[in-house]
Design an enzyme around this catalytic site. Sequence first.
Site, PDB file in Angstrom:
ATOM      1  N   GLU A 186       0.844  -1.206   0.000  1.00 44.35           N
ATOM      2  CA  GLU A 186       0.000   0.000   0.000  1.00 44.35           C
ATOM      3  C   GLU A 186       0.881   1.258   0.000  1.00 44.35           C
ATOM      4  O   GLU A 186       0.460   2.310  -0.482  1.00 44.35           O
ATOM      5  CB  GLU A 186      -0.955   0.007   1.210  1.00 44.35           C
ATOM      6  N   ARG A 242     -10.968   9.958  -4.834  1.00 42.46           N
ATOM      7  CA  ARG A 242     -10.589   8.960  -3.831  1.00 42.46           C
ATOM      8  C   ARG A 242     -10.451   7.560  -4.428  1.00 42.46           C
ATOM      9  O   ARG A 242      -9.687   6.729  -3.918  1.00 42.46           O
ATOM     10  CB  ARG A 242     -11.595   8.954  -2.665  1.00 42.46           C
TER      11      ARG A 242
HETATM   12  N1  NAD Z   1     -10.319   0.908   5.688  1.00 43.95           N
HETATM   13  C1  NAD Z   1      -9.383   1.064   4.772  1.00 43.95           C
HETATM   14  O1  NAD Z   1      -9.207   2.150   4.192  1.00 43.95           O
HETATM   15  C2  NAD Z   1      -8.476  -0.077   4.455  1.00 43.95           C
HETATM   16  C3  NAD Z   1      -7.281   0.155   3.771  1.00 43.95           C
HETATM   17  C4  NAD Z   1      -6.432  -0.919   3.513  1.00 43.95           C
HETATM   18  C5  NAD Z   1      -6.752  -2.186   3.983  1.00 43.95           C
HETATM   19  N2  NAD Z   1      -7.910  -2.361   4.662  1.00 43.95           N
HETATM   20  C6  NAD Z   1      -8.232  -3.688   5.225  1.00 43.95           C
HETATM   21  O2  NAD Z   1      -7.238  -4.000   6.192  1.00 43.95           O
HETATM   22  C7  NAD Z   1      -7.154  -5.423   6.332  1.00 43.95           C
HETATM   23  C8  NAD Z   1      -5.720  -5.853   6.345  1.00 43.95           C
HETATM   24  O3  NAD Z   1      -5.074  -5.241   7.435  1.00 43.95           O
HETATM   25  P1  NAD Z   1      -3.665  -5.772   7.967  1.00 43.95           P
HETATM   26  O4  NAD Z   1      -2.793  -6.058   6.829  1.00 43.95           O
HETATM   27  O5  NAD Z   1      -3.241  -4.833   9.002  1.00 43.95           O
HETATM   28  O6  NAD Z   1      -4.041  -7.201   8.555  1.00 43.95           O
HETATM   29  P2  NAD Z   1      -4.415  -7.714  10.027  1.00 43.95           P
HETATM   30  O7  NAD Z   1      -5.197  -6.738  10.770  1.00 43.95           O
HETATM   31  O8  NAD Z   1      -4.992  -9.063   9.801  1.00 43.95           O
HETATM   32  O9  NAD Z   1      -2.998  -7.851  10.732  1.00 43.95           O
HETATM   33  C9  NAD Z   1      -2.075  -8.750  10.174  1.00 43.95           C
HETATM   34  C10 NAD Z   1      -1.526  -9.731  11.216  1.00 43.95           C
HETATM   35  O10 NAD Z   1      -0.539  -9.064  11.988  1.00 43.95           O
HETATM   36  C11 NAD Z   1      -0.786  -9.252  13.378  1.00 43.95           C
HETATM   37  N3  NAD Z   1      -0.299  -8.037  14.026  1.00 43.95           N
HETATM   38  C12 NAD Z   1      -0.858  -6.814  14.010  1.00 43.95           C
HETATM   39  N4  NAD Z   1      -0.048  -5.922  14.593  1.00 43.95           N
HETATM   40  C13 NAD Z   1       1.043  -6.600  15.023  1.00 43.95           C
HETATM   41  C14 NAD Z   1       2.237  -6.222  15.683  1.00 43.95           C
HETATM   42  N5  NAD Z   1       2.504  -4.963  15.985  1.00 43.95           N
HETATM   43  N6  NAD Z   1       3.129  -7.190  15.980  1.00 43.95           N
HETATM   44  C15 NAD Z   1       2.900  -8.481  15.635  1.00 43.95           C
HETATM   45  N7  NAD Z   1       1.792  -8.889  14.989  1.00 43.95           N
HETATM   46  C16 NAD Z   1       0.879  -7.951  14.680  1.00 43.95           C
HETATM   47  C17 NAD Z   1      -2.255  -9.488  13.486  1.00 43.95           C
HETATM   48  O11 NAD Z   1      -2.572 -10.196  14.648  1.00 43.95           O
HETATM   49  C18 NAD Z   1      -2.541 -10.267  12.206  1.00 43.95           C
HETATM   50  O12 NAD Z   1      -2.281 -11.623  12.421  1.00 43.95           O
HETATM   51  C19 NAD Z   1      -7.944  -6.004   5.175  1.00 43.95           C
HETATM   52  O13 NAD Z   1      -9.167  -6.472   5.654  1.00 43.95           O
HETATM   53  C20 NAD Z   1      -8.162  -4.834   4.254  1.00 43.95           C
HETATM   54  O14 NAD Z   1      -9.333  -4.960   3.494  1.00 43.95           O
HETATM   55  C21 NAD Z   1      -8.758  -1.347   4.904  1.00 43.95           C
HETATM   56  O1  LIG Z   2      -9.278   4.419   1.539  1.00 41.93           O
HETATM   57  C1  LIG Z   2      -9.569   4.104   0.385  1.00 41.93           C
HETATM   58  O2  LIG Z   2     -10.369   4.765  -0.286  1.00 41.93           O
HETATM   59  C2  LIG Z   2      -8.995   2.888  -0.233  1.00 41.93           C
HETATM   60  O3  LIG Z   2      -9.422   2.493  -1.296  1.00 41.93           O
HETATM   61  C3  LIG Z   2      -7.886   2.200   0.493  1.00 41.93           C
HETATM   62  C4  LIG Z   2      -7.740   0.732   0.156  1.00 41.93           C
HETATM   63  O4  LIG Z   2      -6.380   0.401   0.376  1.00 41.93           O
HETATM   64  C5  LIG Z   2      -8.559  -0.188   1.058  1.00 41.93           C
HETATM   65  O5  LIG Z   2      -8.210  -1.518   0.846  1.00 41.93           O
HETATM   66  C6  LIG Z   2     -10.047  -0.013   0.997  1.00 41.93           C
HETATM   67  O6  LIG Z   2     -10.679  -0.688   2.038  1.00 41.93           O
HETATM   68  C7  LIG Z   2     -10.633  -0.512  -0.275  1.00 41.93           C
HETATM   69  O7  LIG Z   2     -11.826   0.134  -0.446  1.00 41.93           O
HETATM   70  P1  LIG Z   2     -13.124  -0.518  -1.071  1.00 41.93           P
HETATM   71  O8  LIG Z   2     -14.050   0.644  -1.122  1.00 41.93           O
HETATM   72  O9  LIG Z   2     -12.746  -1.034  -2.412  1.00 41.93           O
HETATM   73  O10 LIG Z   2     -13.556  -1.585  -0.180  1.00 41.93           O
HETATM   74 ZN    ZN Z   3      -6.100  -1.759   0.363  1.00 43.90          ZN
END
Ligand code: NAD
Ligand SMILES: O=C(O)C(=O)C[C@@H](O)[C@H](O)[C@H](O)COP(=O)(O)O
Ligand code: ZN
Length: 369
Positions: A186, A242
Amino acid sequence: MSRTVRVGLDDRAYDVVVGQGLLENAGKLIAPFAKRGRVAIVSDETVWSLHGQALMTALRAADIAAQPIVVPPGEPTKSWEGLSHVCSRLLQLELDRGDLIVAFGGGVVGDLAGFAAAIYKRGIDFIQIPTTLLAQVDSSVGGKTAIDTPQGKNLIGAFHQPRLVLADLDVLSTLSDREMRAGYAEVIKYGLLGDFAFFEWLEANGAKVLARDPDALAYAVARSVEMKAEIVAEDEKEAGRRALLNLGHTFGHALEAETGYGEALLHGEAVAAGSALAFRFSAAQGLCPSQDAERAVAAIAASGLPTRLQEVGAGAFQAAPLVRHMGQDKKAEGGRLTFILARKLGEAFVAKDVDAGAIEAFLLSEGAA
Ligand SMILES: NC(=O)c1ccc[n+]([C@@H]2O[C@H](COP(=O)([O-])OP(=O)(O)OC[C@H]3O[C@@H](n4cnc5c(N)ncnc54)[C@H](O)[C@@H]3O)[C@@H](O)[C@H]2O)c1
Ligand SMILES: O=C(O)C(=O)C[C@@H](O)[C@H](O)[C@H](O)COP(=O)(O)O
Ligand SMILES: [Zn+2]
């Protein structure tokens, strides 16, 4: 040393603080938002066992009473069951609208706790303390909250902005190398979509970021947050610009859905492969110079992330189901697919009405069955 990036959203504006030693000062930093001195912390088992005590100590020092809600780690927790569990616990704890939820973990915890905060008693305040690189540079900022369903990623959710984000770089010391790389996907996305100079900086310094060199990490996280904050402030609900933050995600989310949202393919890995596919598709369509696509792919591969279908998931992908998943993407309109494509390195654009047949043919050319 810390840097603060403001997300400028009028009455919903908030600070993202990036730096070291923030966890031990979390009580002081959170106190202004915990009006009644009471918070529920949503975390996962791994994060809680490693860092929960430090957070509890910091909150206690600021006279904040905290109740943990600890969920299993991993993507399957971002589900109806996970949401139901968190909401039931919030009700048991009798949290009211003057209280606060703290999301303490990676993107899974942030998206889940944020969504619970959006709907619990029609919405209560929450704060993000992201503990993965991915959550610090992306998911904790911008207010997208959601759960996954078998039909697709993040299809049930809400926009609900946090009141504060505390990105403590020290907590990344316990993160696995694989999760660091997934978060880096990312980071590189920001360079690819809108900042060529940042992309070039990452080409030169990516290895330092992944090795957690403090200065390189601080710069990469702060620059990523700055870019996201600027885009979100301009287009909070993804009416236009966005969508650029979705570079790599139309392909990536389909790959995640096909692999069942598990350990086989992490979100960041899917985004890495998806970004490579988006650049190669752009080049194949004559939209982007092929040297730029090759350079994008090389930079992703250099960090140890996948760039080809053959490198992700548990086996061969089929083109048709992947395209069906893309039809469920939130950017799709009336069955027409939207992709984020590239004009060149550092310049992505939103392509509406991309021909599904062209995508299917491209996936076949990429080795899908
Ligand atoms: N809302 C948004 O804008 C947005 C943007 C990007 C991704 N996402 C979402 O985020 C999720 C992925 O997040 P992620 O990659 O953080 O995964 P995650 O939350 O599953 O964390 C990854 C792993 O790392 C471990 N972990 C977390 N912090 C740690 C630390 N400090 N030390 C050791 N272990 C640790 C967790 O227990 C987990 O097993 C997806 O569901 C994706 O769709 C959302
Ligand atoms: O914040 C955003 O906008 C993004 O698209 C960030 C992405 O990295 C993230 O995975 C987001 O959750 C994806 O958005 P979605 O609307 O396709 O679910
Ligand atoms: Zn993402």
